[in-house]
Design an enzyme around this catalytic site. Sequence first.
Site, PDB file in Angstrom:
ATOM      1  N   GLU A 201       0.809  -1.267   0.037  1.00 47.49           N
ATOM      2  CA  GLU A 201      -0.008  -0.073  -0.238  1.00 47.49           C
ATOM      3  C   GLU A 201       0.822   1.254   0.112  1.00 47.49           C
ATOM      4  O   GLU A 201       1.907   1.239   0.538  1.00 47.49           O
ATOM      5  CB  GLU A 201      -0.902  -0.018   1.028  1.00 47.49           C
ATOM      6  N   GLU A 309      -9.920   6.161   2.307  1.00 50.10           N
ATOM      7  CA  GLU A 309     -10.099   5.382   3.400  1.00 50.10           C
ATOM      8  C   GLU A 309     -10.354   6.301   4.804  1.00 50.10           C
ATOM      9  O   GLU A 309      -9.465   7.324   4.897  1.00 50.10           O
ATOM     10  CB  GLU A 309      -9.295   4.171   3.729  1.00 50.10           C
TER      11      GLU A 309
END
Length: 395
Positions: A201, A309
């Site tokens: 990520e 997010e």
Amino acid sequence: MGMVGFTVALMVIGVIISPCVHGNEFSDHKEIEVERLLKRLNKHALISIKSEDGDIIDCVPIHSQLAFDHPLLKNHNIQMRPNIIPESTSTYTKNYTNVTQAWHKSGICPENTVSIRKIKKEDILRSNFIENFGKKMTPGILLYGSSSVHEYAAMNCKKGKYFGTKFAVNIWKPKVQVPNEFSLAQTWLSSGVGTNLNTIEAGFQVLPSLYGDNNLRLFVYWTADNYQKTGCYNTNCPGFVQTSNRITVGGTFKSVSKYDGIQIAVLVMIWKDGDYWWLQINKELVGYWPAKLFSSLGKGATEVLWGGEIVNEKTGGKHTSTDMGSGHFADEGHRKASYFRNIMTVDKTNTLREPQGVYPTITNDNCYNIKEGRNGTSWGFNFFYGGPGLNAKCP
Ligand SMILES: *[C@@H]1O[C@H](CO)[C@@H](O)[C@H](O)[C@H]1NC(C)=O
Ligand SMILES: *[C@@H]1O[C@H](CO)[C@@H](O)[C@H](O)[C@H]1NC(C)=O
Ligand SMILES: *[C@@H]1O[C@H](CO)[C@@H](O)[C@H](O)[C@H]1NC(C)=O
């Protein structure tokens, strides 16, 4: 008088319940543990650069960085350049210059060193659990209470075999309501299921509980076991090998996009070159994840996604007012909402391709949403995303 009796009674109870968690004995023990951890994590620096944002950037000789404390990276042959850098034919990437991080104002690190954000005592004390320092805080385990929820507005690519991704994202400094929440824009590359879930990520985040402030920072993250024993941010644990003396993972950005004003976009590319997953920001190499850290990702990713997010702590029983992206809904479009554009995936021949079979994942589109942009323009495959959280439709 009453007070004295009270104190004595409390002390007796304290001694009976937890004889070793009392007074200086405990704090001394903790102090020693913290000092020991700091010594292990912060490698000896050639020089240190003080940044105006409060960070200290250590210029650590490239071969002595923390990454090589990983048991799988003993005697690791450091890679300074990949063999292949995927090239796109489109001209939109030609105009990106090096990114500027806040600490650059005081110089950059010398050659053969890497610029590492020094971990401070406060960083560790804030993280509560010494042994978990730098790990992703998963709901209910570390910082988050049982009412905290992760929320998303992201685009997924249909399952397949992927060897990387490239995109441009405009960066913002989202407002985060309480320190235990975060807001981020990132890409996820993953493979495997259950405890075999592997992820790579990277993106941009505001995460006060990790960094102690509300600045926007570049981050990288990885796990090889579904966030169980492995997994941490940046260079806070061994694994990610940094090669750059200019870009600091965990470093802050001074310039961010302004609502209806200047838009600052950054190019991110992650791709697998032989045994290494490289990260490049604009045109600069940052470093790589050795494929041997992973079980399944060694053979490529099966899923790729991009988007935002946040964590919702529901303070006072209300939805959080933490911003995702610019804090404005996707419908507002360019210069107002956050975007990902020129999104590409990398195939096994290191060729960039437009993603196929794309579909959104949205937790609640009254709080944060996502909207595909027009296809077939110079923006390639693109989308807008984000929102303000708390509002009349998202109470
Ligand atoms: C490239 O950058 C220059 C200078 O910042 C700018 O004037 C120009 O419009 C940019 N070109 C494109 C195609 O974005
Ligand atoms: C841009 O980055 C590259 C690689 O880190 C470096 O060699 C070069 O000097 C940088 N250019 C500027 C103008 O800072
Ligand atoms: C965008 O348009 C091109 C050409 O029409 C098409 O091949 C491609 O699949 C589209 N991409 C997405 C993500 O919809």
